[in-house]
Each structure stands twice: as structure tokens, then as C-alpha cells.
Design an enzyme around this catalytic site. Structure first.
Site, PDB file in Angstrom:
ATOM      1  CB  CYS A  20      -0.909  -0.004   1.233  1.00 46.47           C
ATOM      2  SG  CYS A  20      -2.180   1.274   1.141  1.00 46.47           S
ATOM      3  CB  CYS A  27      -4.318  -1.000   7.464  1.00 49.21           C
ATOM      4  SG  CYS A  27      -4.386  -2.193   6.119  1.00 49.21           S
ATOM      5  CB  CYS A 261     -20.602 -12.579   3.675  1.00 44.32           C
ATOM      6  SG  CYS A 261     -19.287 -11.412   4.064  1.00 44.32           S
ATOM      7  CG  ASP A 283     -10.544  -8.961   2.843  1.00 41.80           C
ATOM      8  OD1 ASP A 283      -9.329  -9.131   2.664  1.00 41.80           O
ATOM      9  OD2 ASP A 283     -11.084  -7.842   2.813  1.00 41.80           O
ATOM     10  CB  CYS A 353     -23.800  -8.863  20.753  1.00 38.47           C
ATOM     11  SG  CYS A 353     -25.400  -9.262  21.445  1.00 38.47           S
TER      12      CYS A 353
HETATM   13  S1  SF4 Z   1     -15.879 -14.065   8.321  1.00 38.66           S
HETATM   14 FE1  SF4 Z   1     -15.643 -13.370   6.218  1.00 38.66          FE
HETATM   15  S2  SF4 Z   1     -17.219 -14.458   5.020  1.00 38.66           S
HETATM   16 FE2  SF4 Z   1     -17.756 -14.595   7.213  1.00 38.66          FE
HETATM   17  S3  SF4 Z   1     -19.145 -12.899   7.603  1.00 38.66           S
HETATM   18 FE3  SF4 Z   1     -17.085 -12.194   8.111  1.00 38.66          FE
HETATM   19  S4  SF4 Z   1     -16.316 -11.216   6.216  1.00 38.66           S
HETATM   20 FE4  SF4 Z   1     -18.098 -12.486   5.666  1.00 38.66          FE
HETATM   21  S1  SF4 Z   2     -27.524 -12.052  20.702  1.00 40.97           S
HETATM   22 FE1  SF4 Z   2     -26.549 -10.306  19.671  1.00 40.97          FE
HETATM   23  S2  SF4 Z   2     -25.175 -11.174  18.126  1.00 40.97           S
HETATM   24 FE2  SF4 Z   2     -26.608 -12.777  18.782  1.00 40.97          FE
HETATM   25  S3  SF4 Z   2     -28.285 -12.678  17.297  1.00 40.97           S
HETATM   26 FE3  SF4 Z   2     -28.866 -11.374  19.012  1.00 40.97          FE
HETATM   27  S4  SF4 Z   2     -28.178  -9.329  18.490  1.00 40.97           S
HETATM   28 FE4  SF4 Z   2     -27.150 -10.759  17.118  1.00 40.97          FE
END
Ligand code: SF4
Ligand code: SF4
Length: 421
Positions: A20, A27, A261, A283, A353
Site C-alpha cells: 500500500c 489497517c 456475507c 478477506d 452484539c
Molecule cells: S468471516 Fe468473512 S465471510 Fe464470514 S461474515 Fe465475516 S467477512 Fe463475511
Molecule cells: S444475541 Fe446479539 S449477536 Fe446474537 S443474534 Fe442477538 S443481536 Fe445478534
């Protein structure tokens, strides 16, 4: 190997590896150069590029997407991407191809902008907000400000007609300024925004998150505030800005598969290809344990469907007891696996959460309503098509105000999707 059930639809490619031309303090990818110690600079060869494009085009779905990321992918030079497009044309017979380029913008010039426009690349431009927010962590390698240069590049891209998505990393500082960041991007014309919560472990004390990480509950406050701003900008009941997280969860509310995802039930739906052809699960998991193979020796479709990639995907489906009981699970899906494994206090409950709970409590009613309205519109659009097939063309059915709403909510039409009509 398992039966091939996942179709190769999108790949994330890192043609310059972790290299980079900036030195952003937060990062997570710069340190990956330790994985490739054989040289100081990392560049994808023509052979690896051709094999990658060929496999994606010949093994992939009719619609495929290439996401070029880094490090900084523009370090490859424009000619690399001209070659990539030529190869996509050479191997793609009737395929629909999407290209995305995630960049810090520094090397973008008029020639780049013309190319990106011509081939309809979607550019993800890293810009954290106004100067005092962006320059907190996104500095040049000499430690100087990058902000004005990136803003100039944003203007150049937009003026050239390139579609630009602003990528905003939410850290301990930027998360305090939801309104300032949202309004700033809007004022520049960056109406597509993606907010990426920064959750990294402290390298000196892996039991703690790094100091620049977003505090676990602040992300929820940020999302809730931006949600209100996003709603306030609706015109004729349609959004005038796009926030990727809201778009994604709306898919879930409408009963569709979301494009992001992090809110899917399982991971493992795409693969990452490093500059030397090594293929990884995700990633955030470019590490020896999640190396699936190499594109010069293996088939991408087979790696995507390998047992190892399945194992990776299933990690997400293993839920903390609190998630199993949680009313928000079907929308949150317990978040990104990386944020669960990296939680220093609890290895499976997502670090963010508290934020997810706060956001869904705040936005649930409105999101449900919007999804119902959308479903209603689809039904009204779909009705004549179904009748057309079975009974010949007929006018769409008129729904009485006291009839059950066709969205399936169980409410009367006038109290549900018919409110505004
Ligand atoms: S671990 Fe990777 S594939 Fe899974 S939710 Fe996170 S970014 Fe997406
Ligand atoms: S407990 Fe938290 S991380 Fe688990 S489903 Fe509910 S809001 Fe999402």
C-alpha cells in the site's frame, strides 16, 4: 471434496497483495506481508491473472463479479486492469461481468477515471469523512494528511460519471460523528455509503481490542442515528441515499437472501485470491490455516466447495446460546465470524452484539413496514403475470381497503400497505 453445490459467483482478488502507498493506523492487511516474505513487493503475474480470469469465466455463473482489493490494487497500474478486462472479454461468452475496485484513491487520475467509467467499474473509495475524522488514522506513508487528495479524487471520479461507494471505517473516533460523516458524504455527492466497523485485537495484548476499535455499543448509536438521517432523506417514499447495511438487512426483512456475507447464515460463499495465486476462505482469514489451495494448481469451483471451505462457512452457524434465543437472529445472523472470534471476553458472542440489539430495537418497526410495502408492490406487479400464464391477460385485481393485505401480514390492507393509497 463435496458435491459442487455453491456456484462461483464472486471472487475477491488482491493483485498487489498487502502492499500500500498509505499507512493507515487501523489497517489489518499491511501485516500480511509476513505471509509472503520472498519479496518486498508483491505483484500478480500475467499467468496468475489469466488463469484466475479464465477459471472464473468458465466455471462461474452467468453473472460473475470481480472485486479488486488490497492493500492498494491501483499499485498494479492501469495496464493490468486493461489486460483483466481483455481477458474477461476473451473468456466470457455471454457472461455478465461486474468489476469493483476498492481504493484509497491516491493514484486515480483522468485516464483511470475514463477507464473505470468506460467499463462500469463500481469504485469503493476509502474516505472516512471530514478532515479531522479522516486524518485521524488515514495518513500518507510520510505521516502527512491524505484528506484533500482523496476528496479531489472523489470529485474527479464523480465528475467523470464513475459510480462511487464511500467506504467509511468506523473507529473509536469516527463513530462519534454520524451526522457530520453522513452529511459530508452527501454534500460531496457520495450518496452510496458503506460503514465498516473496525474491530481489531491489540497486538501487544491479544486479550483486548486495539484502542482504535469501535467501542462495542457505539456502533449501534451510530447506525441508529444514520438510520434516522437516511429516513429523513426519503422522497416520495423512496430512499435518496444508500447505506449498505440498511439495504442488506432489508433483504432479510423481505425474506430474500441478503448480498452481504455478515448477515448470511453461513460464510464461505466467496474466495480470496492473493497476488501469487494462493486462495483463502475470506478477506479476514488470509492466514495459513485457511489457505485452500492455489489457482495455478487447483480449480476455484472445487476450492469453493472444498471441505475446508465448508468448515469455514459452518463456524458462523455455530451460535452462542444468547443468539439462539435472540429475536434479532434472523436479521443479525450473529454478525461476522471475525468479530466473534476476536471477542476477548467471550469467544463466540459477537463483540458488536450490544450494537446490533440497539439498532434493531430502534429500526425494526420501520424496516418491517418497508419490507411489507415492498412485498405488496411485488404482489401487485406479479398478479397479472400469473394470471396471464393461466387465464390470459387480465387487469390487476383491485384490493378493497378492508381486504386482508396481500403481503401476508394478517392486517387489513388499509392498515398495512394500503395506508398511503
Ligand atoms: S468471516 Fe468473512 S465471510 Fe464470514 S461474515 Fe465475516 S467477512 Fe463475511
Ligand atoms: S444475541 Fe446479539 S449477536 Fe446474537 S443474534 Fe442477538 S443481536 Fe445478534
Amino acid at each position: 471434496m463435496s458435491l459442487e453445490r455453491k456456484k462461483l459467483g464472486s471472487v475477491l482478488i488482491k493483485p498487489a497483495g498487502p502492499d500500500c502507498n498509505m499507512a493507515c493506523a487501523y489497517c489489518f492487511y499491511l501485516e500480511k506481508s509476513e505471509l509472503f516474505p520472498e519479496s518486498r513487493t508483491h505483484r500478480m503475474s500475467d499467468e496468475v491473472l489469466e488463469e484466475t480470469v479464465k477459471q472464473v469465466m468458465t466455471q462461474g455463473q452467468k453473472q460473475v463479479s470481480f472485486s479488486w482489493q488490497g492493500g492498494e490494487p491501483t499499485l498494479m497500474g492501469l495496464s493490468f486492469y486493461e489486460k483483466a478486462v481483455r481477458l474477461q472479454q476473451k473468456y466470457g461468452h455471454g457472461h455478465l461481468v461486474g468489476n469493483g475496485l476498492q481504493t484509497n484513491g491516491l493514484l486515480i487520475d483522468v485516464q483511470w477515471a475514463k477507464f473505470l467509467r468506460r467499463y462500469s467499474f463500481l469504485v469503493g473509495l476509502s474516505l472516512d469523512g471530514p478532515e479531522h475524522i479522516h486524518d485521524r488514522y488515514r495518513l500518507l506513508r510520510n505521516g502527512k494528511s491524505s484528506w484533500s487528495r482523496v476528496v479531489d479524487k472523489a470529485r474527479l471520479l464523480l465528475d467523470s460519471g464513475v459510480e462511487v461507494n464511500a467506504l467509511v471505517v468506523l473507529n473509536d473516533h469516527s463513530v462519534l460523528f454520524p451526522e457530520e460523516i453522513y452529511e459530508f458524504h452527501k454534500s460531496l455527492g457520495l450518496n452510496y455509503m458503506q460503514f465498516i466497523p473496525c474491530v481489531e485485537l491489540d497486538p501487544d495484548d491479544p486479550d483486548q481490542v486495539a484502542s482504535f476499535s469501535v467501542p462495542s455499543e457505539k456502533y449501534g448509536e451510530f447506525l441508529s442515528k444514520v438510520f434516522d438521517l437516511w429516513l429523513a432523506d426519503f422522497k416520495d417514499e423512496m430512499p435518496t441515499t444508500s447505506v449498505r447495511f440498511f439495504d442488506s438487512v432489508l433483504f432479510s426483512y423481505a425474506g430474500l437472501i441478503p448480498p452481504e456475507c455478515t448477515v448470511l447464515e453461513e460464510c464461505g460463499v466467496y474466495v480470496v485470491i492473493e497476488h501469487n495465486g494462493d486462495v483463502y476462505s475470506c478477506d479476514f482469514f488470509v492466514e495459513p490455516g485457511w489457505k485452500l489451495g492455489n489457482v495455478m494448481e487447483d480449480s476455484l469451483a472445487a476450492l469453493l466447495n472444498s471441505e475446508r471451505q465448508d468448515e469455514f462457512g459452518w463456524m458462523k452457524a455455530v451460535l452462542h446460546p444468547e443468539c439462539q434465543e435472540c429475536q434479532w437472529l434472523r436479521y443479525c445472523r450473529a454478525g461476522c465470524t471475525k468479530e466473534r472470534l476476536h471477542n476477548p471476553r467471550d469467544r463466540t458472542l459477537n463483540y458488536l452484539c450490544p450494537s446490533y440489539k440497539m439498532f434493531f430495537q430502534h429500526a425494526d418497526k420501520r424496516l418491517s413496514q418497508m419490507a411489507d410495502e415492498w412485498k405488496c408492490q411485488q404482489m401487485l406487479v406479479d398478479t397479472p403475470r400469473i394470471m396471464n400464464l393461466e387465464q390470459g391477460v387480465q387487469a390487476p385485481q383491485k384490493i378493497g381497503r378492508n381486504d386482508p393485505c396481500p403481503c401476508g401480514s394478517g392486517k387489513k390492507y388499509k392498515k398495512c400497505c394500503g395506508r398511503a393509497t
